[in-house]
Design a protein around this motif. Sequence first.
Motif, PDB file in Angstrom:
ATOM      1  N   THR A 102       0.830  -1.206   0.000  1.00  0.00           N
ATOM      2  CA  THR A 102       0.000   0.000   0.000  1.00  0.00           C
ATOM      3  C   THR A 102       0.860   1.250   0.000  1.00  0.00           C
ATOM      4  O   THR A 102       0.624   2.189  -0.774  1.00  0.00           O
ATOM      5  CB  THR A 102      -0.939   0.004   1.219  1.00  0.00           C
ATOM      6  N   ARG A 103       1.868   1.286   0.854  1.00  0.00           N
ATOM      7  CA  ARG A 103       2.755   2.455   0.926  1.00  0.00           C
ATOM      8  C   ARG A 103       3.492   2.666  -0.387  1.00  0.00           C
ATOM      9  O   ARG A 103       3.642   3.794  -0.856  1.00  0.00           O
ATOM     10  CB  ARG A 103       3.754   2.314   2.072  1.00  0.00           C
ATOM     11  N   ARG A 104       3.956   1.604  -1.001  1.00  0.00           N
ATOM     12  CA  ARG A 104       4.666   1.735  -2.275  1.00  0.00           C
ATOM     13  C   ARG A 104       3.745   2.354  -3.331  1.00  0.00           C
ATOM     14  O   ARG A 104       4.133   3.263  -4.064  1.00  0.00           O
ATOM     15  CB  ARG A 104       5.167   0.385  -2.746  1.00  0.00           C
ATOM     16  N   ARG A 105       2.507   1.859  -3.411  1.00  0.00           N
ATOM     17  CA  ARG A 105       1.551   2.406  -4.391  1.00  0.00           C
ATOM     18  C   ARG A 105       1.269   3.880  -4.107  1.00  0.00           C
ATOM     19  O   ARG A 105       1.211   4.689  -5.035  1.00  0.00           O
ATOM     20  CB  ARG A 105       0.246   1.612  -4.368  1.00  0.00           C
ATOM     21  N   GLU A 106       1.085   4.226  -2.832  1.00  0.00           N
ATOM     22  CA  GLU A 106       0.815   5.620  -2.472  1.00  0.00           C
ATOM     23  C   GLU A 106       1.955   6.534  -2.893  1.00  0.00           C
ATOM     24  O   GLU A 106       1.725   7.620  -3.426  1.00  0.00           O
ATOM     25  CB  GLU A 106       0.594   5.753  -0.962  1.00  0.00           C
ATOM     26  N   VAL A 107       3.174   6.120  -2.635  1.00  0.00           N
ATOM     27  CA  VAL A 107       4.332   6.948  -2.981  1.00  0.00           C
ATOM     28  C   VAL A 107       4.441   7.078  -4.494  1.00  0.00           C
ATOM     29  O   VAL A 107       4.629   8.186  -5.024  1.00  0.00           O
ATOM     30  CB  VAL A 107       5.630   6.370  -2.381  1.00  0.00           C
ATOM     31  N   GLU A 108       4.309   5.978  -5.204  1.00  0.00           N
ATOM     32  CA  GLU A 108       4.403   6.043  -6.667  1.00  0.00           C
ATOM     33  C   GLU A 108       3.322   6.954  -7.242  1.00  0.00           C
ATOM     34  O   GLU A 108       3.586   7.746  -8.153  1.00  0.00           O
ATOM     35  CB  GLU A 108       4.318   4.641  -7.266  1.00  0.00           C
ATOM     36  N   GLN A 109       2.113   6.872  -6.699  1.00  0.00           N
ATOM     37  CA  GLN A 109       1.022   7.724  -7.168  1.00  0.00           C
ATOM     38  C   GLN A 109       1.325   9.192  -6.883  1.00  0.00           C
ATOM     39  O   GLN A 109       1.147  10.056  -7.741  1.00  0.00           O
ATOM     40  CB  GLN A 109      -0.281   7.315  -6.492  1.00  0.00           C
ATOM     41  N   ARG A 110       1.813   9.473  -5.718  1.00  0.00           N
ATOM     42  CA  ARG A 110       2.128  10.851  -5.338  1.00  0.00           C
ATOM     43  C   ARG A 110       3.232  11.414  -6.228  1.00  0.00           C
ATOM     44  O   ARG A 110       3.192  12.570  -6.627  1.00  0.00           O
ATOM     45  CB  ARG A 110       2.537  10.911  -3.868  1.00  0.00           C
ATOM     46  N   LEU A 111       4.210  10.591  -6.543  1.00  0.00           N
ATOM     47  CA  LEU A 111       5.314  11.060  -7.374  1.00  0.00           C
ATOM     48  C   LEU A 111       4.890  11.318  -8.820  1.00  0.00           C
ATOM     49  O   LEU A 111       5.563  12.059  -9.533  1.00  0.00           O
ATOM     50  CB  LEU A 111       6.472  10.067  -7.317  1.00  0.00           C
ATOM     51  N   ARG A 112       3.767  10.733  -9.240  1.00  0.00           N
ATOM     52  CA  ARG A 112       3.225  11.028 -10.570  1.00  0.00           C
ATOM     53  C   ARG A 112       2.396  12.313 -10.592  1.00  0.00           C
ATOM     54  O   ARG A 112       2.057  12.822 -11.648  1.00  0.00           O
ATOM     55  CB  ARG A 112       2.371   9.857 -11.064  1.00  0.00           C
ATOM     56  N   ASP A 113       2.076  12.835  -9.417  1.00  0.00           N
ATOM     57  CA  ASP A 113       1.282  14.054  -9.298  1.00  0.00           C
ATOM     58  C   ASP A 113       2.112  15.240  -9.808  1.00  0.00           C
ATOM     59  O   ASP A 113       3.226  15.458  -9.331  1.00  0.00           O
ATOM     60  CB  ASP A 113       0.902  14.261  -7.825  1.00  0.00           C
ATOM     61  N   PRO A 114       1.603  15.999 -10.770  1.00  0.00           N
ATOM     62  CA  PRO A 114       2.365  17.116 -11.335  1.00  0.00           C
ATOM     63  C   PRO A 114       2.799  18.157 -10.294  1.00  0.00           C
ATOM     64  O   PRO A 114       3.804  18.838 -10.487  1.00  0.00           O
ATOM     65  CB  PRO A 114       1.404  17.746 -12.349  1.00  0.00           C
TER      66      PRO A 114
END
Length: 166
Positions: free
Chosen positions: A131-143
Amino acid sequence: MGVTGAGKSTLARAVSGRLALPYHELDALYFNGPGWAVNGELAEDVARLAAGPRWIVDSLGYPEVRDLLWDRADTVLWLDYPRRVTMPRVLRRSVRRTVTREVLFGGNRETWKGWLSREHPAWWSWSQHATRRREVEQRLRDPRFAPLGLVRFRHPRDTAAWLSSL
């Protein structure tokens, strides 16, 4: 940042020492009393430290302050280690803390009874890893966070090599 047991605090202290930057342990700010009481002024406390020109925190994970820290950070060091690395670490640390009755944040201690709770660091690390990995990856894709510097470590030897280069 990283899951429980990755070595966030250890790395943050080391970087703080090498770069002479103020280090703040987020768990110590979050838990401020017996019974794992949560600091009702966490957002204000973190806003004050993050308003400074230079700082290091060992986590960007608490929802109450996550956006504030991400908005004010210029670099994120991500300990993106597999479970086979983090689980032995968190287990060793928790056993040591339980056996020695080490005093932690807010005067609290890990207990044998606490091992049965889903909030225990070992359970938390295991259940939150993906879950944490997905959250971080998603956040890092945020412009919004595109200008943010990211250093992603996938193995402790990579982290050690990077640290020795500072």
